[in-house]
Design a protein around this motif. Sequence first.
Motif, PDB file in Angstrom:
ATOM      1  N   ASN A   2      25.426  -8.252  78.127  1.00  0.00           N
ATOM      2  CA  ASN A   2      26.394  -8.711  79.112  1.00  0.00           C
ATOM      3  C   ASN A   2      27.321  -9.759  78.468  1.00  0.00           C
ATOM      4  O   ASN A   2      26.843 -10.736  77.894  1.00  0.00           O
ATOM      5  CB  ASN A   2      25.634  -9.312  80.300  1.00  0.00           C
ATOM      6  CG  ASN A   2      26.538  -9.678  81.442  1.00  0.00           C
ATOM      7  OD1 ASN A   2      27.763  -9.533  81.356  1.00  0.00           O
ATOM      8  ND2 ASN A   2      25.942 -10.155  82.510  1.00  0.00           N
ATOM      9  N   PRO A   3      28.643  -9.576  78.549  1.00  0.00           N
ATOM     10  CA  PRO A   3      29.567 -10.538  77.932  1.00  0.00           C
ATOM     11  C   PRO A   3      29.426 -11.950  78.509  1.00  0.00           C
ATOM     12  O   PRO A   3      29.587 -12.932  77.784  1.00  0.00           O
ATOM     13  CB  PRO A   3      30.951  -9.967  78.230  1.00  0.00           C
ATOM     14  CG  PRO A   3      30.737  -8.539  78.571  1.00  0.00           C
ATOM     15  CD  PRO A   3      29.352  -8.420  79.097  1.00  0.00           C
ATOM     16  N   LEU A   4      29.125 -12.050  79.793  1.00  0.00           N
ATOM     17  CA  LEU A   4      28.963 -13.368  80.401  1.00  0.00           C
ATOM     18  C   LEU A   4      27.757 -14.091  79.812  1.00  0.00           C
ATOM     19  O   LEU A   4      27.808 -15.296  79.554  1.00  0.00           O
ATOM     20  CB  LEU A   4      28.824 -13.240  81.924  1.00  0.00           C
ATOM     21  CG  LEU A   4      28.788 -14.538  82.706  1.00  0.00           C
ATOM     22  CD1 LEU A   4      30.081 -15.324  82.496  1.00  0.00           C
ATOM     23  CD2 LEU A   4      28.589 -14.260  84.179  1.00  0.00           C
ATOM     24  N   LEU A   6      26.579 -13.611  76.811  1.00  0.00           N
ATOM     25  CA  LEU A   6      26.950 -13.974  75.456  1.00  0.00           C
ATOM     26  C   LEU A   6      27.784 -15.256  75.438  1.00  0.00           C
ATOM     27  O   LEU A   6      27.558 -16.146  74.609  1.00  0.00           O
ATOM     28  CB  LEU A   6      27.714 -12.827  74.795  1.00  0.00           C
ATOM     29  CG  LEU A   6      28.088 -13.010  73.344  1.00  0.00           C
ATOM     30  CD1 LEU A   6      26.845 -13.103  72.482  1.00  0.00           C
ATOM     31  CD2 LEU A   6      28.983 -11.887  72.884  1.00  0.00           C
ATOM     32  N   VAL A   7      28.735 -15.374  76.335  1.00  0.00           N
ATOM     33  CA  VAL A   7      29.560 -16.582  76.428  1.00  0.00           C
ATOM     34  C   VAL A   7      28.694 -17.783  76.798  1.00  0.00           C
ATOM     35  O   VAL A   7      28.847 -18.871  76.235  1.00  0.00           O
ATOM     36  CB  VAL A   7      30.710 -16.378  77.446  1.00  0.00           C
ATOM     37  CG1 VAL A   7      31.410 -17.689  77.755  1.00  0.00           C
ATOM     38  CG2 VAL A   7      31.698 -15.352  76.922  1.00  0.00           C
ATOM     39  N   LEU A   8      27.767 -17.594  77.726  1.00  0.00           N
ATOM     40  CA  LEU A   8      26.860 -18.668  78.118  1.00  0.00           C
ATOM     41  C   LEU A   8      26.008 -19.109  76.932  1.00  0.00           C
ATOM     42  O   LEU A   8      25.817 -20.304  76.702  1.00  0.00           O
ATOM     43  CB  LEU A   8      25.971 -18.204  79.279  1.00  0.00           C
ATOM     44  CG  LEU A   8      25.046 -19.254  79.878  1.00  0.00           C
ATOM     45  CD1 LEU A   8      25.864 -20.333  80.570  1.00  0.00           C
ATOM     46  CD2 LEU A   8      24.077 -18.615  80.852  1.00  0.00           C
ATOM     47  N   LEU A  10      26.783 -18.813  73.740  1.00  0.00           N
ATOM     48  CA  LEU A  10      27.627 -19.470  72.745  1.00  0.00           C
ATOM     49  C   LEU A  10      28.003 -20.891  73.144  1.00  0.00           C
ATOM     50  O   LEU A  10      27.936 -21.816  72.335  1.00  0.00           O
ATOM     51  CB  LEU A  10      28.902 -18.662  72.506  1.00  0.00           C
ATOM     52  CG  LEU A  10      28.753 -17.389  71.687  1.00  0.00           C
ATOM     53  CD1 LEU A  10      30.067 -16.620  71.662  1.00  0.00           C
ATOM     54  CD2 LEU A  10      28.307 -17.698  70.283  1.00  0.00           C
ATOM     55  N   PHE A  11      28.408 -21.082  74.385  1.00  0.00           N
ATOM     56  CA  PHE A  11      28.943 -22.375  74.790  1.00  0.00           C
ATOM     57  C   PHE A  11      27.917 -23.339  75.362  1.00  0.00           C
ATOM     58  O   PHE A  11      28.207 -24.525  75.498  1.00  0.00           O
ATOM     59  CB  PHE A  11      30.088 -22.177  75.795  1.00  0.00           C
ATOM     60  CG  PHE A  11      31.315 -21.629  75.163  1.00  0.00           C
ATOM     61  CD1 PHE A  11      32.062 -22.390  74.279  1.00  0.00           C
ATOM     62  CD2 PHE A  11      31.728 -20.334  75.420  1.00  0.00           C
ATOM     63  CE1 PHE A  11      33.198 -21.885  73.683  1.00  0.00           C
ATOM     64  CE2 PHE A  11      32.860 -19.821  74.827  1.00  0.00           C
ATOM     65  CZ  PHE A  11      33.595 -20.592  73.955  1.00  0.00           C
TER      66      PHE A  11
END
Length: 149
Positions: A2-4, A6-8, A10-11
């Motif tokens: 899920n891209p969300l 992945l962003v979570l 990373l950040f």
Amino acid sequence: MNPLLLVLLLFVGIPLVELYFLIKVGGQIGVIATLSLTLFTAVLGGWMVRAQGVSTFGRVRDAMDRGEVPAIDMMEGAVLLVCGFLLLLPGFVTDIVGFIFLIPWVRRWLLTVGLQSSGVMRPMQSDHYEPQNGERKRVIEGEFRREDE
């Protein structure tokens, strides 16, 4: 993935891991030594990325002068850009990953494996030079034209 998520990761995840290791190392060697080590790795990494970037740019330029497409070298340049970013971030985990990608044969191997697993690049097949009964196949290249038409 899920891209969300992945962003979570990373950040939020990476800074938390970095903060954990900065606190642990700072507790062992002290605040000043930890800050100095972090600054030293950033400066050393920046110098190494610059040196390898200039070398990679030279290989790209030479390949283009020969009329070749320097795809792998250009991708190595992009990986070096990411390395530079990782090494400038404060923290030891990103520094370790950045320094690993600064090793040229590791970087090229990981790029090759990634391209092959994604199907972009296939392993070379040597159909023309495959040994057969101890001899090489003879290949004669040329053009032809039908005379009956």
